[in-house]
Design a protein around this motif. Sequence first.
Motif, PDB file in Angstrom:
ATOM      1  N   SER A 148       0.837  -1.208   0.000  1.00 59.09           N
ATOM      2  CA  SER A 148       0.000   0.000   0.000  1.00 59.09           C
ATOM      3  C   SER A 148       0.867   1.251   0.000  1.00 59.09           C
ATOM      4  O   SER A 148       0.572   2.231  -0.686  1.00 59.09           O
ATOM      5  CB  SER A 148      -0.907   0.045   1.231  1.00 59.09           C
ATOM      6  OG  SER A 148      -1.731  -1.083   1.256  1.00 59.09           O
ATOM      7  N   TRP A 149       1.938   1.175   0.759  1.00 57.06           N
ATOM      8  CA  TRP A 149       2.872   2.310   0.832  1.00 57.06           C
ATOM      9  C   TRP A 149       3.512   2.550  -0.540  1.00 57.06           C
ATOM     10  O   TRP A 149       3.635   3.679  -0.994  1.00 57.06           O
ATOM     11  CB  TRP A 149       3.920   1.984   1.905  1.00 57.06           C
ATOM     12  CG  TRP A 149       4.910   3.057   2.192  1.00 57.06           C
ATOM     13  CD1 TRP A 149       4.711   4.191   2.915  1.00 57.06           C
ATOM     14  CD2 TRP A 149       6.279   3.101   1.776  1.00 57.06           C
ATOM     15  NE1 TRP A 149       5.876   4.927   2.978  1.00 57.06           N
ATOM     16  CE2 TRP A 149       6.848   4.277   2.298  1.00 57.06           C
ATOM     17  CE3 TRP A 149       7.092   2.240   1.024  1.00 57.06           C
ATOM     18  CZ2 TRP A 149       8.183   4.631   2.083  1.00 57.06           C
ATOM     19  CZ3 TRP A 149       8.412   2.584   0.808  1.00 57.06           C
ATOM     20  CH2 TRP A 149       8.939   3.766   1.334  1.00 57.06           C
ATOM     21  N   LEU A 150       3.866   1.448  -1.209  1.00 62.69           N
ATOM     22  CA  LEU A 150       4.446   1.565  -2.556  1.00 62.69           C
ATOM     23  C   LEU A 150       3.433   2.111  -3.561  1.00 62.69           C
ATOM     24  O   LEU A 150       3.766   2.935  -4.413  1.00 62.69           O
ATOM     25  CB  LEU A 150       4.900   0.190  -3.049  1.00 62.69           C
ATOM     26  CG  LEU A 150       6.356  -0.201  -2.924  1.00 62.69           C
ATOM     27  CD1 LEU A 150       6.578  -1.549  -3.607  1.00 62.69           C
ATOM     28  CD2 LEU A 150       7.279   0.832  -3.550  1.00 62.69           C
ATOM     29  N   TYR A 151       2.181   1.625  -3.443  1.00 68.38           N
ATOM     30  CA  TYR A 151       1.124   2.130  -4.329  1.00 68.38           C
ATOM     31  C   TYR A 151       1.019   3.647  -4.209  1.00 68.38           C
ATOM     32  O   TYR A 151       0.866   4.355  -5.186  1.00 68.38           O
ATOM     33  CB  TYR A 151      -0.235   1.539  -3.950  1.00 68.38           C
ATOM     34  CG  TYR A 151      -0.593   0.255  -4.643  1.00 68.38           C
ATOM     35  CD1 TYR A 151      -0.442   0.106  -6.017  1.00 68.38           C
ATOM     36  CD2 TYR A 151      -1.131  -0.806  -3.930  1.00 68.38           C
ATOM     37  CE1 TYR A 151      -0.797  -1.076  -6.650  1.00 68.38           C
ATOM     38  CE2 TYR A 151      -1.484  -1.999  -4.555  1.00 68.38           C
ATOM     39  CZ  TYR A 151      -1.320  -2.119  -5.910  1.00 68.38           C
ATOM     40  OH  TYR A 151      -1.667  -3.274  -6.532  1.00 68.38           O
ATOM     41  N   ARG A 152       1.074   4.104  -2.972  1.00 70.26           N
ATOM     42  CA  ARG A 152       0.925   5.540  -2.739  1.00 70.26           C
ATOM     43  C   ARG A 152       2.042   6.315  -3.444  1.00 70.26           C
ATOM     44  O   ARG A 152       1.791   7.326  -4.091  1.00 70.26           O
ATOM     45  CB  ARG A 152       0.949   5.826  -1.230  1.00 70.26           C
ATOM     46  CG  ARG A 152       0.732   7.279  -0.929  1.00 70.26           C
ATOM     47  CD  ARG A 152       0.490   7.532   0.540  1.00 70.26           C
ATOM     48  NE  ARG A 152       0.011   8.906   0.692  1.00 70.26           N
ATOM     49  CZ  ARG A 152      -0.772   9.315   1.661  1.00 70.26           C
ATOM     50  NH1 ARG A 152      -1.214   8.477   2.536  1.00 70.26           N
ATOM     51  NH2 ARG A 152      -1.142  10.569   1.719  1.00 70.26           N
ATOM     52  N   ILE A 153       3.255   5.804  -3.333  1.00 65.75           N
ATOM     53  CA  ILE A 153       4.380   6.472  -3.996  1.00 65.75           C
ATOM     54  C   ILE A 153       4.198   6.409  -5.516  1.00 65.75           C
ATOM     55  O   ILE A 153       4.426   7.389  -6.226  1.00 65.75           O
ATOM     56  CB  ILE A 153       5.711   5.812  -3.560  1.00 65.75           C
ATOM     57  CG1 ILE A 153       5.941   6.062  -2.072  1.00 65.75           C
ATOM     58  CG2 ILE A 153       6.882   6.334  -4.387  1.00 65.75           C
ATOM     59  CD1 ILE A 153       7.099   5.280  -1.476  1.00 65.75           C
ATOM     60  N   GLY A 154       3.762   5.246  -6.005  1.00 64.34           N
ATOM     61  CA  GLY A 154       3.562   5.079  -7.447  1.00 64.34           C
ATOM     62  C   GLY A 154       2.479   6.002  -7.984  1.00 64.34           C
ATOM     63  O   GLY A 154       2.643   6.645  -9.033  1.00 64.34           O
ATOM     64  N   ILE A 155       1.362   6.064  -7.266  1.00 59.14           N
ATOM     65  CA  ILE A 155       0.256   6.936  -7.691  1.00 59.14           C
ATOM     66  C   ILE A 155       0.723   8.396  -7.708  1.00 59.14           C
ATOM     67  O   ILE A 155       0.470   9.139  -8.657  1.00 59.14           O
ATOM     68  CB  ILE A 155      -0.951   6.783  -6.731  1.00 59.14           C
ATOM     69  CG1 ILE A 155      -1.634   5.439  -6.945  1.00 59.14           C
ATOM     70  CG2 ILE A 155      -1.928   7.935  -6.883  1.00 59.14           C
ATOM     71  CD1 ILE A 155      -2.603   5.351  -8.098  1.00 59.14           C
ATOM     72  N   ASN A 156       1.423   8.806  -6.655  1.00 56.35           N
ATOM     73  CA  ASN A 156       1.908  10.193  -6.604  1.00 56.35           C
ATOM     74  C   ASN A 156       2.887  10.479  -7.736  1.00 56.35           C
ATOM     75  O   ASN A 156       2.865  11.559  -8.327  1.00 56.35           O
ATOM     76  CB  ASN A 156       2.565  10.483  -5.249  1.00 56.35           C
ATOM     77  CG  ASN A 156       1.523  10.674  -4.161  1.00 56.35           C
ATOM     78  OD1 ASN A 156       0.392  11.038  -4.439  1.00 56.35           O
ATOM     79  ND2 ASN A 156       1.886  10.388  -2.925  1.00 56.35           N
ATOM     80  N   ALA A 157       3.744   9.501  -8.032  1.00 54.43           N
ATOM     81  CA  ALA A 157       4.692   9.689  -9.148  1.00 54.43           C
ATOM     82  C   ALA A 157       3.918   9.892 -10.448  1.00 54.43           C
ATOM     83  O   ALA A 157       4.242  10.774 -11.254  1.00 54.43           O
ATOM     84  CB  ALA A 157       5.629   8.490  -9.258  1.00 54.43           C
ATOM     85  N   CYS A 158       2.870   9.097 -10.643  1.00 59.02           N
ATOM     86  CA  CYS A 158       2.063   9.209 -11.878  1.00 59.02           C
ATOM     87  C   CYS A 158       1.321  10.555 -11.918  1.00 59.02           C
ATOM     88  O   CYS A 158       1.275  11.213 -12.958  1.00 59.02           O
ATOM     89  CB  CYS A 158       1.055   8.070 -11.966  1.00 59.02           C
ATOM     90  SG  CYS A 158       1.809   6.465 -12.243  1.00 59.02           S
TER      91      CYS A 158
END
Lengths: 172, 174
Positions: free
Chosen positions: B73-83
């Motif tokens: 979930s933490w990684l998803y958050r970083i990925g979504i923010n990067a996108c």
Amino acid sequence: MKSDLDKLLKSGRVPERSLGYWEHFPKRVIRHLTATATRDPRHWGAWAMSLAGAGVLAGIFLFLPSRPPAPTPVAYGRLYREITALFPNQVQAIVVDEHGVKLELSETANVPRSQPLLVNACNPAGCRHVITFSGQQVKINGDTWDVLVNGQNEVVVAGRSTDRYQIEARTL
Amino acid sequence: MVTGDEEADWIKRSRDGDAAAFEALVAKYQRMIHALTYRMTGSMADAEDLAQETFIRAYRQLPSYRGAAKFSSWLYRIGINACLNWKKSRNRREQVYEEFTQQETQPDNTDEITAKIQAALLQLPDKQRAALILTVYEELNHAEAARILGCSETTVSWRIFMARKKLKVWLQCE
């Protein structure tokens, strides 16, 4: 209706990538992080040791068991070849001192291949040996020198030392 | 099969600068993050760049990961923010959509319906698309998606409702 839409959306697949891609991608991320970390000498040891643990730098560490190689052109030539094979066209400088080896890497493979040069910088506290190329800048303890090769194939090191360094340079 | 203990060990060792441990984390989550970044961008090349960016940011932010949320979930958050930042900085959502629909050749294994779905996803506003991807493709519940997206559950529900409404029309699935 919601489940029909979900079913339809899920039928849209993400294009598959090759097995080689998935094997290479984590190494690429690590390489990028390593390149960034090598700019900060405090981080170099941990990353290099970890990479060695992963087998990537195994060859180099066989060659460098616990301390920098003896300052002979042959040893530095071998070090240069090992590292440029790992990071083709990315090596800007290889610095060897009493703490080990530090790499200065370009983020992209845009460093042209040219004759490697060896710059020895010594002061009463010790020596640092830098393998670099004509046109690159060498930075040691806040001092910066430009390294150039002239028309007679002589190495010229230009800059001001604030730390009483004696500089000697030659082609490798 | 990776156990929770093993993953926790990788995270701890990565914090200490162990490249092999972080490489193991990247290997475990790379497909998940590539799927996310591809669905957010519709471009193989951009998805690749953003996946790399996500892991680099994750490494740098690891000291702030407390383990309260799942690592994925933490990684998803970083990925979504990067996108989302990528979209903001390049301000080219419509351009991406046009590029995608005008591609003469889709990737070999992308069929017509896949292309149609991806094109529809790209027409959605970024935040609606992010909410939909997390709940439909990654099968997170609204509360989990809200934590990742940094908004309320109600906001997530509303974004998903709006996204579905549009997709039903665009994909003619009524």
